[in-house]
Each structure stands twice: as C-alpha cells, then as structure tokens.
Design a protein around this motif. Structure first.
Motif, PDB file in Angstrom:
ATOM      1  N   ASP A 120      17.002 -13.409  37.913  1.00  0.00           N
ATOM      2  CA  ASP A 120      15.791 -12.839  38.725  1.00  0.00           C
ATOM      3  C   ASP A 120      15.858 -12.459  40.101  1.00  0.00           C
ATOM      4  OD1 ASP A 120      12.964 -12.550  38.005  1.00  0.00           O
ATOM      5  OD2 ASP A 120      12.844 -14.005  39.939  1.00  0.00           O
ATOM      6  N   ALA A 121      16.713 -13.177  40.833  1.00  0.00           N
ATOM      7  CA  ALA A 121      16.814 -12.898  42.426  1.00  0.00           C
ATOM      8  C   ALA A 121      17.661 -11.502  42.420  1.00  0.00           C
ATOM      9  CB  ALA A 121      17.283 -14.066  42.969  1.00  0.00           C
ATOM     10  N   ALA A 122      18.676 -11.428  41.661  1.00  0.00           N
ATOM     11  CA  ALA A 122      19.542 -10.524  42.053  1.00  0.00           C
ATOM     12  C   ALA A 122      19.507  -8.913  41.304  1.00  0.00           C
ATOM     13  CB  ALA A 122      21.049 -10.850  41.243  1.00  0.00           C
ATOM     14  N   LEU A 123      18.439  -9.197  40.138  1.00  0.00           N
ATOM     15  CA  LEU A 123      18.337  -8.165  39.021  1.00  0.00           C
ATOM     16  C   LEU A 123      16.924  -7.752  38.929  1.00  0.00           C
ATOM     17  CD1 LEU A 123      19.311  -6.110  37.310  1.00  0.00           C
ATOM     18  CD2 LEU A 123      19.523  -7.879  35.407  1.00  0.00           C
ATOM     19  N   PHE A 124      16.127  -8.572  38.391  1.00  0.00           N
ATOM     20  CA  PHE A 124      14.886  -8.277  37.888  1.00  0.00           C
ATOM     21  C   PHE A 124      13.822  -8.320  39.056  1.00  0.00           C
ATOM     22  CE2 PHE A 124      16.340 -11.426  34.289  1.00  0.00           C
ATOM     23  CZ  PHE A 124      16.715 -10.294  33.492  1.00  0.00           C
ATOM     24  N   GLY A 125      13.947  -8.923  40.166  1.00  0.00           N
ATOM     25  CA  GLY A 125      13.161  -8.955  41.183  1.00  0.00           C
ATOM     26  C   GLY A 125      13.009  -7.637  42.043  1.00  0.00           C
ATOM     27  N   PRO A 126      14.521  -7.156  42.217  1.00  0.00           N
ATOM     28  CA  PRO A 126      14.353  -5.837  42.931  1.00  0.00           C
ATOM     29  C   PRO A 126      13.819  -4.786  41.959  1.00  0.00           C
ATOM     30  CG  PRO A 126      16.509  -6.881  43.255  1.00  0.00           C
ATOM     31  CD  PRO A 126      15.694  -7.765  42.517  1.00  0.00           C
ATOM     32  N   VAL A 127      13.884  -4.739  40.665  1.00  0.00           N
ATOM     33  CA  VAL A 127      13.298  -3.807  39.832  1.00  0.00           C
ATOM     34  C   VAL A 127      11.904  -3.839  40.047  1.00  0.00           C
ATOM     35  CG1 VAL A 127      12.945  -3.122  37.250  1.00  0.00           C
ATOM     36  CG2 VAL A 127      15.462  -3.767  38.229  1.00  0.00           C
ATOM     37  N   ARG A 128      11.300  -5.096  39.827  1.00  0.00           N
ATOM     38  CA  ARG A 128       9.839  -5.129  40.246  1.00  0.00           C
ATOM     39  C   ARG A 128       9.326  -4.722  41.427  1.00  0.00           C
ATOM     40  NH1 ARG A 128      10.829 -10.471  38.071  1.00  0.00           N
ATOM     41  NH2 ARG A 128      10.878 -11.424  39.951  1.00  0.00           N
ATOM     42  N   ALA A 129      10.290  -4.706  42.493  1.00  0.00           N
ATOM     43  CA  ALA A 129       9.990  -4.146  43.957  1.00  0.00           C
ATOM     44  C   ALA A 129      10.074  -2.940  43.950  1.00  0.00           C
ATOM     45  CB  ALA A 129      10.970  -4.904  44.868  1.00  0.00           C
ATOM     46  N   ALA A 130      10.962  -2.153  43.251  1.00  0.00           N
ATOM     47  CA  ALA A 130      11.161  -0.835  43.112  1.00  0.00           C
ATOM     48  C   ALA A 130       9.861  -0.310  42.515  1.00  0.00           C
ATOM     49  CB  ALA A 130      12.198  -0.349  42.479  1.00  0.00           C
ATOM     50  N   LEU A 131       9.012  -0.926  41.579  1.00  0.00           N
ATOM     51  CA  LEU A 131       7.882  -0.450  40.888  1.00  0.00           C
ATOM     52  C   LEU A 131       6.780  -0.865  41.429  1.00  0.00           C
ATOM     53  CD1 LEU A 131       9.069  -1.195  37.231  1.00  0.00           C
ATOM     54  CD2 LEU A 131       9.151   0.830  38.560  1.00  0.00           C
ATOM     55  N   ASP A 148      13.001   2.577  22.959  1.00  0.00           N
ATOM     56  CA  ASP A 148      14.071   1.990  22.507  1.00  0.00           C
ATOM     57  C   ASP A 148      13.879   0.306  22.696  1.00  0.00           C
ATOM     58  OD1 ASP A 148      16.738   0.647  22.636  1.00  0.00           O
ATOM     59  OD2 ASP A 148      17.622   2.093  23.588  1.00  0.00           O
ATOM     60  N   PRO A 149      13.916  -0.446  21.726  1.00  0.00           N
ATOM     61  CA  PRO A 149      13.715  -1.690  21.950  1.00  0.00           C
ATOM     62  C   PRO A 149      14.274  -2.347  23.209  1.00  0.00           C
ATOM     63  CG  PRO A 149      13.959  -1.359  19.763  1.00  0.00           C
ATOM     64  CD  PRO A 149      14.492  -0.093  20.459  1.00  0.00           C
ATOM     65  N   ALA A 150      15.685  -2.195  23.504  1.00  0.00           N
ATOM     66  CA  ALA A 150      16.398  -2.676  24.475  1.00  0.00           C
ATOM     67  C   ALA A 150      15.659  -2.332  25.696  1.00  0.00           C
ATOM     68  CB  ALA A 150      17.691  -1.988  24.753  1.00  0.00           C
ATOM     69  N   VAL A 151      14.883  -1.229  25.895  1.00  0.00           N
ATOM     70  CA  VAL A 151      14.396  -1.089  26.984  1.00  0.00           C
ATOM     71  C   VAL A 151      13.028  -2.018  27.212  1.00  0.00           C
ATOM     72  CG1 VAL A 151      12.925   0.700  28.435  1.00  0.00           C
ATOM     73  CG2 VAL A 151      14.782   1.558  27.221  1.00  0.00           C
ATOM     74  N   LEU A 152      12.456  -2.157  26.063  1.00  0.00           N
ATOM     75  CA  LEU A 152      11.156  -3.137  25.965  1.00  0.00           C
ATOM     76  C   LEU A 152      11.717  -4.584  26.526  1.00  0.00           C
ATOM     77  CD1 LEU A 152       9.430  -1.916  22.806  1.00  0.00           C
ATOM     78  CD2 LEU A 152       8.701  -1.862  25.119  1.00  0.00           C
ATOM     79  N   ASP A 153      12.848  -5.037  25.798  1.00  0.00           N
ATOM     80  CA  ASP A 153      13.525  -6.315  26.338  1.00  0.00           C
ATOM     81  C   ASP A 153      13.748  -6.583  27.868  1.00  0.00           C
ATOM     82  OD1 ASP A 153      13.097  -7.284  24.006  1.00  0.00           O
ATOM     83  OD2 ASP A 153      15.426  -6.856  23.087  1.00  0.00           O
ATOM     84  N   PHE A 154      14.241  -5.350  28.446  1.00  0.00           N
ATOM     85  CA  PHE A 154      14.547  -5.181  29.810  1.00  0.00           C
ATOM     86  C   PHE A 154      13.537  -5.416  30.649  1.00  0.00           C
ATOM     87  CE2 PHE A 154      14.952  -2.568  33.510  1.00  0.00           C
ATOM     88  CZ  PHE A 154      15.993  -3.183  34.422  1.00  0.00           C
ATOM     89  N   LEU A 155      12.369  -4.766  30.257  1.00  0.00           N
ATOM     90  CA  LEU A 155      11.119  -4.826  31.139  1.00  0.00           C
ATOM     91  C   LEU A 155      10.406  -5.978  30.841  1.00  0.00           C
ATOM     92  CD1 LEU A 155       9.983  -1.167  30.510  1.00  0.00           C
ATOM     93  CD2 LEU A 155      10.691  -1.794  32.948  1.00  0.00           C
ATOM     94  N   ARG A 156      10.476  -6.629  29.699  1.00  0.00           N
ATOM     95  CA  ARG A 156       9.855  -8.084  29.588  1.00  0.00           C
ATOM     96  C   ARG A 156      10.421  -9.109  30.241  1.00  0.00           C
ATOM     97  NH1 ARG A 156      10.492  -9.403  23.690  1.00  0.00           N
ATOM     98  NH2 ARG A 156       9.361 -11.474  24.311  1.00  0.00           N
ATOM     99  N   ALA A 157      11.939  -8.920  30.628  1.00  0.00           N
ATOM    100  CA  ALA A 157      12.655  -9.770  31.383  1.00  0.00           C
ATOM    101  C   ALA A 157      12.450  -9.694  32.893  1.00  0.00           C
ATOM    102  CB  ALA A 157      14.326  -9.448  31.340  1.00  0.00           C
ATOM    103  N   CYS A 158      11.795  -8.451  33.349  1.00  0.00           N
ATOM    104  CA  CYS A 158      11.506  -8.326  34.602  1.00  0.00           C
ATOM    105  C   CYS A 158      10.038  -8.710  34.589  1.00  0.00           C
ATOM    106  CB  CYS A 158      11.558  -6.802  34.727  1.00  0.00           C
ATOM    107  SG  CYS A 158      13.025  -5.886  35.046  1.00  0.00           S
ATOM    108  N   GLY A 159       9.387  -9.397  33.799  1.00  0.00           N
ATOM    109  CA  GLY A 159       8.002  -9.702  33.904  1.00  0.00           C
ATOM    110  C   GLY A 159       7.033  -8.717  33.798  1.00  0.00           C
ATOM    111  N   ILE A 160       7.339  -7.545  33.029  1.00  0.00           N
ATOM    112  CA  ILE A 160       6.597  -6.546  32.817  1.00  0.00           C
ATOM    113  C   ILE A 160       6.165  -6.451  31.369  1.00  0.00           C
ATOM    114  CG2 ILE A 160       6.083  -3.925  33.145  1.00  0.00           C
ATOM    115  CD1 ILE A 160       8.072  -3.960  35.318  1.00  0.00           C
TER     116      ILE A 160
END
Length: 558
Positions: free
Chosen positions: A305-316, A331-343
């Motif tokens: 979350d600190a290294a990957l998901f957090g920076p993505v949230r910040a970019a958005l 793509d379901p993989a995209v949905l999973d990725f965004l869910r992992a980012c908290g979106i």
C-alpha cells in the motif's frame, strides 16, 4: 426549473469548477449557476424559441454546455446534442432530420461549419456562439420578465420531449431517440440513492456531454449537492489533471482505467520478478478490500500500500473512492487492481433508448463480471434467442420520424429489444455477452460471438483494437491495431511477436471454432475522423471490414 430547486437547497455551495481562459481554476456556486441559467433561458425566449423547438448543442464538455442544456429544458425546447467530432455529413443529417431552428456552438470554428451547411437546412434560423475572441453571441434576454420564464418552465410536462439524441450507429444513418422529461426523471429516481455522494464531494467530468452518461452524472451530482469539475479541454491532460482536481467521483470509459493499470504494471514488470510481486500485492489488496486479509499477510499488504497503491491513489487526486464505467466491458484484472487501491469501480449497462441506464452495480450489490441488477422500475428478461429485453418508465417512446425503426425496437407489450445478447443469473445480475447483429456464422455453420475473443486480445497492453472476421468463411481471423505508446521503439518483428502472444492467450480462453487462425496488424489505429469508430469510440465493424477487404482476403490465401 431544476436549477431553481438546487439553488434553493445549496445556494452558497460550490456547484461547478473549471479552468478559465487563463488556465486558473474557478468555482461557481449553486446560486450563480441558477442566475446564469436564468439569463441564458431568458435569452432563448427573447430569440423566439418556442416549446418543442429543437435546439442543437455542438460543443465539447464545458460549463457553457450545461447552461445551454438547462436553459433549453426550462423553456420547453428539445435539446439535440451533437458530438464536436461529428463529420459534416453526420452533422448535416442530424440538423436536417431534427429540423433544428437554433444551433448553439462552442466557438467561431464550429459556427462556421454550421453556416457552411445552412443552404441545405431550410429550418435553421439562428447560429449562436458560446465563447470566442469576440465573446459569446447569446441573445440578451434582460427585457424578458423572470415570471415569463418560470411560467414556461411550469408548463413542461413529463410526457414532453426533453432531448432528441441521435445514436451513433455502427451501420446506417443515426436514428433520433426521443427522450421525455419523464424518462430522464425515472433514471434519477432509480439511481440517485445508489450513488454515495453529498455536499463536499466532487465529480470530475471529461466524458462528452453529447453522451447521455455525462448528462446523467451532471444531474445526479447536482441533485445530491456535490460539485462538478470540468476537465480543461485536452484528453491528453486528464490523468495529470486528476491530481489537481482531487475528485471523489469519476465516471469514465474503461480505457482510462486500463491505461493506468497498464502503466503501473509495465513499470513493475521492468524489474526482475516484478510481475509476480505485483500480482501478489493485488491479491492481498483485494482481500483487504473484502475484509478477508489473513493476519500473516497484513505486513506485506501495508508495504504494498505504501509503495504501490498509495502513489496510485495520490496520482488520481488522493480522494477518489467511487468510479463508474460502462459502454464496454472492463478487464477483471483492472477492477481487482483498482479495488486493491481502495477505489470501487461499478459497471453499469444502458443505451440511449433506455435514457442511459438499465442495470447497475452499486455499493451493497456488486458482482464483478456483470453489469449489475436491473435498477428499480426496470424489468429485464432474456428472449428465446438470448436478446436482452427491457421495460420500464425510462424506456423511450420511439424514434423521431421513424415508425419502422420504432416498431423494430419496441414491441406491442412495451419491451425494448436492445440488440444485445446476455444472461441473468439466479440472483438477477445481468451479463452482456455480445451484440446480436455482430454474430458471425462460419461456412461450417458455427455461431461465434466476436466480442469474447476480441476483448481477450485487447487485454494486452500492446493492443488497442481487435476485430474478428469470419462470416461465411471457414475459420475466423482478426484485424488488429496496436497501442502506439506501448509499441514505440520496438521493431515490427517484436511487435508481431507481442501481438501473437496476445492472440494465443485469448485463443486459450475460447472454444476451438472461435480461435483466431491468423491476423493482420494494421498500419494505424482506428479513429473517429477516419470513420472506423463512432463518436462514442465503438468500432464500426462494417466500415473496418470494407476498408481492409484486401488484408482480409490475404489472410485467407497465405
């Protein structure tokens, strides 16, 4: 009047946010929005716009689009949206078929295009400009009493036409869908409570307002007292602007989310073992989003979350929590990725003929891979041939001046024949599997749904579009375009190998008759201007097959 109602509830709250001519962000309150719509509507009355008159809006997504839209609805006029990307032939057809008397253009360039068509448009009386070097040419309505405007607005009835929206059909001239005030209101009644939003929330809007989804988002945001933030006008800047706009809500086509995913994944794969670590991190993130993360994975998840998901949230923008997508499967993989980012990303389904909505995933009722359950008031059933049928107060009354088209779309019992193929599961969730008219029948009599393998190929970040061909042929082949950014600097042999890998991966997911035997990489991507895409970025399959007939023949003779 809608803006009167909204301003009465949130007069001093911010309603709109956008960049001014200097590029600075400015805000407009609900009271200021009401006053601007009043001025615009009184100007239309001064111009002589009558209830039922067709008024075309030809502009990019911007606040002036909204002012014109709400003003037209207030005076009982019928809004006819036209995409700025529409060619002269399509624009001429829409203006002529609708018998529009007034056209409101974004600027002098669009106005000049319309003036160039005036000789073929006997009904056209007025061409107005929203913005430009010489300023707007909207009429002055200061002499029109406010009571006259309010009386006109009060006279509007639910069965009156609110919009005439021309479908960007993949074949034939666009058909004008009549949508009533009742249709539009039924969609808000059915969906507003499904959107978690309120004062303090901000929706970033870059989708074209000529498309119903963007219009519906405008209404819902203002209904719950939120703030609409318009993009700066350049699609290329959308991702960068999100960090500045800091939205909580983002409606989008799948492509934006897929590009974000593609960029992050490619950065991860550039490191040894990065792809595997990325997949493991996303798996942990999905478990965390579902509240099912094992305690022993907590530390690994926090690091990701600190290294990957957090920076993505910040970019958005750092506040994004609700996203809506539709128009094409994601793509379901995209949905999973965004869910992992908290979106949370919610897929929905609808069409112009249903005022934009038929079904929707929403908080508390999500099934990934489906387009959700039918919204309140909308019935859905599956016909014997697999076609999705819908009925309810949001279904349009018919096409403008097209009785035959209306009879084909609406049956005697009020069911809308969507033209889409799908299924309902035991819990009522709808899955769309393809378009009825796109069905391919091989010379061996095998029925193939192109979207299955096309979408599987397009999951590769190196592929932008895939079109299956094979009707009355012995086996299917594909025409493929590649993503220019992802393939930049790679030689043709390497690009073909990457596409070959995408095709093989897709083939492994479909039945043997549906597997692509050969493919051609086309020299450029599909575009709206080139005629291969509709303004809503759907592939014009017939146009593509006709244009690349020689390439198709070559695939069957080598």
């Amino acid at each position: 009047m809608f803006t009167e109602w909204a301003a009465g509830r949130h007069p001093d709250r911010p309603a709109l946010r956008f960049r001014d001519a200097r590029g600075e962000w400015v805000s407009v309150t609900y009271a200021e929005l009401r006053d601007t719509v009043r001025r615009t509507a009184r100007g239309l009355l001064a111009l002589g716009v009558e209830a039922g008159d067709r008024v075309v809006i030809l502009a990019e997504t911007r606040p002036e689009w909204m002012y014109a839209h709400f003003a037209c609805l207030a005076v009982g006029a019928v809004v006819v949206p036209v995409y700025p990307t529409a060619g002269d032939e399509e624009a001429l057809w829409v203006l002529s078929d609708s018998a529009a008397r007034t056209v409101i253009c974004e600027g002098p360039e669009e106005a000049a295009r319309v003036e160039g068509l005036r000789g073929k448009l006997p009904a056209l009386a007025h061409v107005l400009v929203m913005v430009g070097p010489a300023g707007p040419t909207m009429p002055d309505g200061s002499a029109v009493p406010l009571d006259d405007l309010l009386a006109r607005a009060d006279a509007v009835r639910p069965d009156d036409d609110a919009e005439l929206v021309y479908t960007s059909g993949t074949t034939g001239p666009p058909k004008g869908c009549r949508l009533t005030h009742g249709n539009m209101g039924a969609v808000q009644d059915a969906t507003l409570h499904l959107v978690e939003g309120g004062p303090g929330d901000r929706t970033y809007l870059y989708l074209p307002l000529a498309h119903l989804l963007a219009q519906l988002i405008q209404f819902s945001t203002l209904l719950y007292g939120g703030e609409l933030c318009y993009f700066g006008g350049r699609i290329e800047d959308v991702v960068g602007e999100l960090a500045e706009a800091r939205p909580t809500h983002l409606p989008s086509v799948p492509r934006l989310f897929e590009k974000v995913y593609s960029v992050v994944r490619s950065l991860a794969e550039a490191q040894e073992g990065g792809g595997e670590r990325f997949d493991a991190a996303v798996a942990d993130g999905v478990l965390a989003a579902d509240g099912a993360l094992p305690p022993e994975r907590q530390e690994a998840y926090e690091a990701a979350d600190a290294a990957l998901f957090g920076p993505v949230r910040a970019a958005l923008g750092g506040r994004l929590r609700w996203a809506l997508t539709g128009g094409a499967p994601i793509d379901p993989a995209v949905l999973d990725f965004l869910r992992a980012c908290g979106i949370q990303v919610f897929e929905g389904y609808g069409m112009t003929e249903s005022a934009g909505v038929i079904s929707l995933n929403h908080p508390g009722a999500v099934r990934y891979g489906t387009v959700g359950r039918p919204v309140a008031g909308c019935e859905v059933r599956i016909a014997d041939d697999g076609e999705v049928l819908a009925r309810g107060p949001m279904i349009f009354p018919g096409y403008h001046a097209n009785a035959l088209g209306t009879a084909e779309a609406l049956d005697a019992d009020g069911w809308l024949h969507t033209g889409d193929l799908g299924s309902l599961d035991a819990d009522g969730y709808l899955t769309i599997t393809g378009r009825k008219k796109d069905l391919i029948i091989t010379s061996a009599g095998k029925n193939l749904t192109p979207s299955h393998v096309e979408l599987a190929i397009e999951r590769s970040r190196f592929v932008s579009h895939a079109v299956m061909v094979g009707d009355r042929r012995p086996y299917p082949v594909a025409l493929i375009t590649v993503d220019a950014e992802e393939t930049a600097g790679r030689d043709p042999a390497e690009v073909r190998a990457l596409v070959q890998e995408a095709v093989e991966t897709a083939n492994a997911q479909v039945s043997r008759p549906a597997r692509i035997r050969d493919f051609a990489i086309l020299p450029g991507d599909f575009t709206v201007e080139g005629g291969e895409l509709t303004p809503t970025l759907k592939v014009r399959r017939t146009a593509v097959v006709e244009r690349y007939a020689a390439e198709i023949e070559a695939l069957y003779h080598r």
